[in-house]
Write a protein that holds these residues in place. Sequence first.
Motif, PDB file in Angstrom:
ATOM      1  N   ARG A   1       0.299  14.167  -2.838  1.00  0.00           N
ATOM      2  CA  ARG A   1      -0.994  13.334  -2.779  1.00  0.00           C
ATOM      3  C   ARG A   1      -2.279  14.288  -2.778  1.00  0.00           C
ATOM      4  O   ARG A   1      -3.243  13.777  -3.472  1.00  0.00           O
ATOM      5  CB  ARG A   1      -0.773  12.467  -1.479  1.00  0.00           C
TER       6      ARG A   1
ATOM      7  N   ARG B   1       0.911  -1.142   0.039  1.00  0.00           N
ATOM      8  CA  ARG B   1       0.162  -0.072   0.136  1.00  0.00           C
ATOM      9  C   ARG B   1       0.887   1.181   0.020  1.00  0.00           C
ATOM     10  O   ARG B   1       1.973   1.369   0.383  1.00  0.00           O
ATOM     11  CB  ARG B   1      -0.992  -0.031   1.275  1.00  0.00           C
ATOM     12  N   PHE B   2       0.298   2.376  -0.192  1.00  0.00           N
ATOM     13  CA  PHE B   2       0.923   3.750  -0.429  1.00  0.00           C
ATOM     14  C   PHE B   2       1.512   4.082   0.801  1.00  0.00           C
ATOM     15  O   PHE B   2       2.833   4.454   0.843  1.00  0.00           O
ATOM     16  CB  PHE B   2       0.016   4.717  -0.751  1.00  0.00           C
ATOM     17  N   LYS B   3       1.121   3.694   2.120  1.00  0.00           N
ATOM     18  CA  LYS B   3       1.712   4.256   3.150  1.00  0.00           C
ATOM     19  C   LYS B   3       2.988   3.331   3.366  1.00  0.00           C
ATOM     20  O   LYS B   3       4.058   4.102   3.825  1.00  0.00           O
ATOM     21  CB  LYS B   3       0.757   3.834   4.454  1.00  0.00           C
TER      22      LYS B   3
ATOM     23  N   CYS C   1      -4.855  13.800  -5.653  1.00  0.00           N
ATOM     24  CA  CYS C   1      -5.986  13.011  -5.178  1.00  0.00           C
ATOM     25  C   CYS C   1      -6.855  13.658  -4.448  1.00  0.00           C
ATOM     26  O   CYS C   1      -7.896  13.192  -4.018  1.00  0.00           O
ATOM     27  CB  CYS C   1      -5.586  11.602  -4.804  1.00  0.00           C
TER      28      CYS C   1
ATOM     29  N   GLN D   1      -2.944  17.235   6.822  1.00  0.00           N
ATOM     30  CA  GLN D   1      -3.630  16.116   5.700  1.00  0.00           C
ATOM     31  C   GLN D   1      -4.752  15.170   6.289  1.00  0.00           C
ATOM     32  O   GLN D   1      -5.517  14.426   5.935  1.00  0.00           O
ATOM     33  CB  GLN D   1      -2.546  15.368   5.236  1.00  0.00           C
TER      34      GLN D   1
ATOM     35  N   MET E   1       0.140   6.661  -7.635  1.00  0.00           N
ATOM     36  CA  MET E   1       0.976   6.340  -6.612  1.00  0.00           C
ATOM     37  C   MET E   1       2.618   6.413  -6.834  1.00  0.00           C
ATOM     38  O   MET E   1       3.320   7.194  -6.221  1.00  0.00           O
ATOM     39  CB  MET E   1       0.526   5.102  -6.148  1.00  0.00           C
TER      40      MET E   1
ATOM     41  N   ASN F   1       5.483   4.539   1.135  1.00  0.00           N
ATOM     42  CA  ASN F   1       6.065   5.905   1.427  1.00  0.00           C
ATOM     43  C   ASN F   1       7.050   6.060   2.436  1.00  0.00           C
ATOM     44  O   ASN F   1       8.164   6.740   2.400  1.00  0.00           O
ATOM     45  CB  ASN F   1       4.853   6.806   1.661  1.00  0.00           C
TER      46      ASN F   1
ATOM     47  N   ASP G   1      -8.556  13.265   1.016  1.00  0.00           N
ATOM     48  CA  ASP G   1      -9.131  11.901   1.711  1.00  0.00           C
ATOM     49  C   ASP G   1      -8.918  10.826   0.799  1.00  0.00           C
ATOM     50  O   ASP G   1      -9.207   9.629   1.083  1.00  0.00           O
ATOM     51  CB  ASP G   1     -10.917  12.204   1.668  1.00  0.00           C
ATOM     52  N   SER G   2      -8.514  10.760  -0.514  1.00  0.00           N
ATOM     53  CA  SER G   2      -8.067   9.669  -1.415  1.00  0.00           C
ATOM     54  C   SER G   2      -6.629   9.103  -1.425  1.00  0.00           C
ATOM     55  O   SER G   2      -5.724  10.045  -1.000  1.00  0.00           O
ATOM     56  CB  SER G   2      -8.467  10.013  -2.868  1.00  0.00           C
ATOM     57  N   GLU G   3      -6.420   8.036  -1.435  1.00  0.00           N
ATOM     58  CA  GLU G   3      -5.169   7.284  -1.785  1.00  0.00           C
ATOM     59  C   GLU G   3      -4.769   7.328  -2.948  1.00  0.00           C
ATOM     60  O   GLU G   3      -5.545   6.417  -3.722  1.00  0.00           O
ATOM     61  CB  GLU G   3      -5.043   6.273  -0.669  1.00  0.00           C
TER      62      GLU G   3
ATOM     63  N   GLU H   1      -3.175   5.366  -6.472  1.00  0.00           N
ATOM     64  CA  GLU H   1      -2.867   4.080  -6.752  1.00  0.00           C
ATOM     65  C   GLU H   1      -2.387   4.085  -8.240  1.00  0.00           C
ATOM     66  O   GLU H   1      -2.435   5.185  -8.965  1.00  0.00           O
ATOM     67  CB  GLU H   1      -4.336   3.289  -7.035  1.00  0.00           C
TER      68      GLU H   1
END
Length: 722
Positions: free
Chosen positions: A105, A2-4, A109, A169, A120, A7, A112-114, A116
């Motif tokens: 981000r 995932r992005f987190k 996006c 954020q 990403m 990152n 509130d959006s992540e 992809e």
Amino acid sequence: MRFKQLNNLIGWLVFAIAFVTYALTAEPTGSLWDCGEFISGSYKLQVVHPPGAPFFLLVGRLFTWIATLFSSDKANIAYSVNLLSGICTAFAAMFTAWITTILGRIALCGRDSEPEGGEMYAVLGAGLLAGLAGTFCTSVWFSAVEGEVYAMSLFFTAVVIWAMMKWYQLNDEPKHDRWMVFSAYMVGLSVGVHLLSLLTFPGLALLYYFKKNESVSLKGVLTAGGVGVVLLGLVQSGVILYLPKIGGNFDLFFNNSIGLPIGTGLTIFVLLIVGAIVFGLRRANQTNSRNLELGVLGFAFILLGFSTYAMIMIRANANTPINMNNPSDPFSLVSYLSREQYGDRPLVYGPHFLAQPTGTSTSPKYGKVGDHYEIVDQKFDYTYDNADKMLFPRIGHSDRVDEHELWMGNQNYDRRNPPIPTQVDNISFFLRYQIWHEYIRYFMWNFAGRQNGNQGYFAWDPTDGNWLSGIGLLDNNRLFDQSVLPERLKTDESRNTYFLLPLLFGLLGAFWHFGKRRNEAFAVFSLFIMLGVAIVIYSNQPPNEPRERDYAVAGSMLMYCIWIGMGALAAFDFLRTKLPSVPASILSICLIATAPLLMVTQNWDDLTRASHYGSRDYASNFLNSCDPNAIIFTFGDNDTYPLWYAQEVEGIRTDVRVVNLSLLAVDWYIDQLRRKMNQSPAIKMTLTSEQLRGSKRNQIFLPQKEVMGVADYPEMTIQQFV
């Protein structure tokens, strides 16, 4: 993944690259300028020059202790403090990467959006490129390989901004406000290193305003920025200067008026502050006031960080070998914090460089004498006629008359009747020297290129370390014709050519960011200005500085690197209309990566100090040339600090007494010479401490019209003047 998670990996990858770079290029021993003093101060927890850096010294002491555990080579003590700077700067680069991914981000996006897929990869690539550009900036790299405070100061600045971006954020929930409290604590700790992070307040206030208000107005933006400036002033003046001053007055009252021991009033004052904080928190709880609670907690954590200055007073009372200003009581600590020994440079209204004093004003200075306080000195300030003053005084450096005349274009002026400077001269000097020569030139060094490593003095001298674009048409208009340079200048290691790519990519990212998210872009711009131009305005630098000052504006360069990273997002935003998302992200990252690649390959040879031993060897040679128990007289920083390092850290010829002539006019330094220092015996003096204390040594400048050439200046005697 995932992005987190990715990152986090990107941030730590930037840290690893930066740390390896700085570890390989760090100076293996003490450097010139203040480094010898700071390394010596870290090794033995000594008191360095005002306004001190207690937190830096405490952390530095930990690093020097670790160095002694693994090796008996004293030179490793210096390397450990240099490496501390490298680690701090590597963390600053990591946080720069994470600030960029947060902003990228949001721009791509929303909050509130992540992201992809290609989005990403583009955001992560932007963070990587921003962090690497920050790593390889010439002004950032310079401080990362020496034992000075600017690297740790840059770390605190980056972490404060990152924490507020983290808060920005997140959703507006009470539990997320802990990031603001964390920022306040980091600001408090940073005061014990350098005041740079205070300049982030206006930008952070804008972020607070943008998050709390859906509709943004010019009035609101100006108000938020103004609140940030007020907070900056309250912390710098109210907390850092006035709280110790009030504590000193408490101590003075309880000691001299009531007869209680020294320290009683200060203890009571500290207890009153603690009580006020407790009362404020209880009141916030009773009224359910979230803002009051945040305000009180922020104040409390700033004070908690600022408390590292207690170490300065403790070590000053221990009479360490290096004990600059001897700030052993609250009054001398206030003088130490306010840098009184360096004088004042008026910022709003003050005299020009040819103005003649009409008199003096005095104020008493208290100090500890035995078990009580008494007036030990007088602070003198010159007074001037309003006719000799101007608004926003940029040309008030009376010790730089010749240099100011040259900047005014008066190369052959009559010393007996010099032309009086005007407001036009004042603003011209501000724009041409302080803004262009002392900021824009440095900015272009970092992102356009650099012609050479020569010391810069005058903007019209094309050989003084001007910036270099690498594009002949531009360079030929500013510098000598680069095509006819001799080979030795073309191959000079300090000649760095970036072909304007970092500059252009940063401009691309800035324009794209303003187009996508104007509010966040303006917050970054305000940080860029405050950490650069605002420093130039506040420091009010005189002409002909003894060395280049680009390290002071490194925070501004780091902010611009955020936009270099954003350049990848701008390229991605365009390319994804022509290509699939993932290939577009990869291509955009590869395109912008040419900027940090050029920066590292061009900068490595002139920024590495891996083989530098000159400062230590020069100090050793001087000390070893002396007879046993000799006295060696020095004057400036580079005369003195390397010798202090050689003696205090490596133990070279500690029987030699180093006497700094520029400090010999002050009583605290004279008293230190009366004591044995390491293996050096005390210096016997005919005059006693009482005969030299305080204002008994004061010199008052007496202008003479036949010397200064100022017409109609009244005759004046010393008695009249004082």
